[in-house]
Motif scaffolding. Structure first.
Motif, PDB file in Angstrom:
ATOM      1  N   ALA A  81       0.857  -1.188   0.000  1.00 34.74           N
ATOM      2  CA  ALA A  81       0.000   0.000   0.000  1.00 34.74           C
ATOM      3  C   ALA A  81       0.895   1.241   0.000  1.00 34.74           C
ATOM      4  N   THR A  82       0.529   2.234  -0.803  1.00 36.13           N
ATOM      5  CA  THR A  82       1.321   3.449  -0.933  1.00 36.13           C
ATOM      6  C   THR A  82       0.437   4.670  -0.706  1.00 36.13           C
ATOM      7  N   ALA A  83       0.857   5.534   0.206  1.00 36.89           N
ATOM      8  CA  ALA A  83       0.170   6.809   0.452  1.00 36.89           C
ATOM      9  C   ALA A  83       1.028   7.922  -0.131  1.00 36.89           C
ATOM     10  N   THR A  84       0.431   8.734  -1.002  1.00 28.70           N
ATOM     11  CA  THR A  84       1.153   9.810  -1.674  1.00 28.70           C
ATOM     12  C   THR A  84       0.540  11.151  -1.295  1.00 28.70           C
ATOM     13  N   PRO A  85       1.343  12.121  -0.784  1.00 30.24           N
ATOM     14  CA  PRO A  85       0.775  13.420  -0.411  1.00 30.24           C
ATOM     15  C   PRO A  85       0.239  14.144  -1.637  1.00 30.24           C
ATOM     16  N   SER A  86      -0.937  14.755  -1.486  1.00 35.73           N
ATOM     17  CA  SER A  86      -1.580  15.409  -2.626  1.00 35.73           C
ATOM     18  C   SER A  86      -1.881  16.885  -2.395  1.00 35.73           C
ATOM     19  N   VAL A 120      -4.296  27.379  14.540  1.00 38.69           N
ATOM     20  CA  VAL A 120      -4.094  27.041  13.131  1.00 38.69           C
ATOM     21  C   VAL A 120      -4.012  25.518  12.998  1.00 38.69           C
ATOM     22  N   VAL A 121      -4.866  24.967  12.135  1.00 44.79           N
ATOM     23  CA  VAL A 121      -4.902  23.526  11.896  1.00 44.79           C
ATOM     24  C   VAL A 121      -4.420  23.252  10.472  1.00 44.79           C
ATOM     25  N   VAL A 122      -3.387  22.445  10.354  1.00 39.12           N
ATOM     26  CA  VAL A 122      -2.785  22.139   9.048  1.00 39.12           C
ATOM     27  C   VAL A 122      -2.969  20.643   8.778  1.00 39.12           C
ATOM     28  N   THR A 123      -3.704  20.320   7.714  1.00 37.41           N
ATOM     29  CA  THR A 123      -4.040  18.935   7.397  1.00 37.41           C
ATOM     30  C   THR A 123      -3.439  18.532   6.056  1.00 37.41           C
ATOM     31  N   ALA A 124      -2.605  17.503   6.072  1.00 34.63           N
ATOM     32  CA  ALA A 124      -2.050  16.944   4.837  1.00 34.63           C
ATOM     33  C   ALA A 124      -2.956  15.819   4.363  1.00 34.63           C
ATOM     34  N   HIS A 125      -3.266  15.817   3.076  1.00 35.33           N
ATOM     35  CA  HIS A 125      -4.116  14.792   2.481  1.00 35.33           C
ATOM     36  C   HIS A 125      -3.255  13.828   1.668  1.00 35.33           C
ATOM     37  N   TRP A 126      -3.548  12.543   1.808  1.00 35.76           N
ATOM     38  CA  TRP A 126      -2.758  11.491   1.153  1.00 35.76           C
ATOM     39  C   TRP A 126      -3.672  10.596   0.324  1.00 35.76           C
ATOM     40  N   SER A 127      -3.356  10.418  -0.949  1.00 35.39           N
ATOM     41  CA  SER A 127      -4.074   9.448  -1.773  1.00 35.39           C
ATOM     42  C   SER A 127      -3.437   8.079  -1.554  1.00 35.39           C
ATOM     43  N   VAL A 128      -4.284   7.038  -1.487  1.00 33.51           N
ATOM     44  CA  VAL A 128      -3.814   5.706  -1.110  1.00 33.51           C
ATOM     45  C   VAL A 128      -4.118   4.707  -2.234  1.00 33.51           C
ATOM     46  N   SER A 129      -3.104   3.989  -2.663  1.00 28.92           N
ATOM     47  CA  SER A 129      -3.271   2.950  -3.676  1.00 28.92           C
ATOM     48  C   SER A 129      -2.579   1.676  -3.204  1.00 28.92           C
ATOM     49  N   TRP A 130      -2.868   0.565  -3.873  1.00 32.42           N
ATOM     50  CA  TRP A 130      -2.220  -0.696  -3.526  1.00 32.42           C
ATOM     51  C   TRP A 130      -1.975  -1.521  -4.771  1.00 32.42           C
TER      52      TRP A 130
END
Length: 218
Positions: free
Chosen positions: A115-120, A173-183
């Protein structure tokens, strides 16, 4: 996972019990914990190996639940540990060293799934009541050659009011990184819903009064 067992028909294999951390943020996509019943991995009869009877998609769920996503390391200019100034553009970015894919795997004999999470993107909630700022990358660091009066080329915000009236005289201040997940694995592949990692920090915003000195004869 049990030791290798031999069934009555001579087949050997192992039982696997999924334990994907349903109590952890990574262990829950939507509202369904990533758990399931025992799985039998058939190793064949005697010394003759056979393909494990395991669905790669099930292993993908387990691999995704093991992903350990770093929290965004937040940077601002003016520096985030000092203060921001009303009306002066603030540059926003996260450390680019963490802006890279994260992998995790799960396997049984004969099958491995990664499984791979990539920052988007990164969402900045500045705490001042304005619309969140969404940046499609980590943001551009402020450097020696940057214009002190200019805005960030890709990720910035200008505060229009001071934080003096807020609890602790700071904005949360809230900082949220989003990650797309594939496998991928066993000749198959797919995707999962996005995951997130988050950091929160207090930011003081002040208002600086300009002093105008009249010239001689005025």
């Amino acid at each position: 996972m049990t030791d290798v067992l031999t069934l009555g028909d001579g087949h050997q294999g192992q039982w696997y019990e999924l334990d994907c951390g349903g109590t952890l943020p990574q262990g829950n996509f939507g509202s369904t914990p990533l758990t399931g019943g025992p799985l039998w991995a058939d190793l064949g009869k005697g010394d003759k190996p056979a393909a494990p009877a395991v669905d790669p998609g099930v292993l993908a769920v387990q691999a995704a639940s093991r992903l350990e996503l770093p929290k965004p390391v937040v940077r601002m200019s003016p520096v985030e540990t000092a203060r921001q100034v009303v009306g002066v553009p603030s540059w926003l970015w996260v450390e680019s060293s963490l802006w890279k894919p994260v992998e995790s795997s799960a396997e049984v004999p004969g099958v491995e799934v990664v499984a791979t999470a990539t920052p988007s993107s990164v969402t900045w909630e500045l705490g001042d009541g304005t619309v969140p700022v969404v940046c499609r990358g980590p943001g551009t660091p402020y450097g020696p050659g940057s214009d002190p009066d200019g805005e960030s080329p890709d990720c910035g915000h200008t505060f229009e009011r001071a934080s003096a009236g807020e609890p602790g005289a700071v904005f949360r201040v809230v900082v949220t990184a989003h990650w797309s997940v594939s496998w991928s694995g066993a000749g198959q592949g797919g995707t999962f819903p996005d995951l997130t990692s988050r950091s929160v920090l207090p930011v003081k915003v002040v208002e600086v009064q300009s002093l105008v000195v009249a010239g001689a004869g005025h």
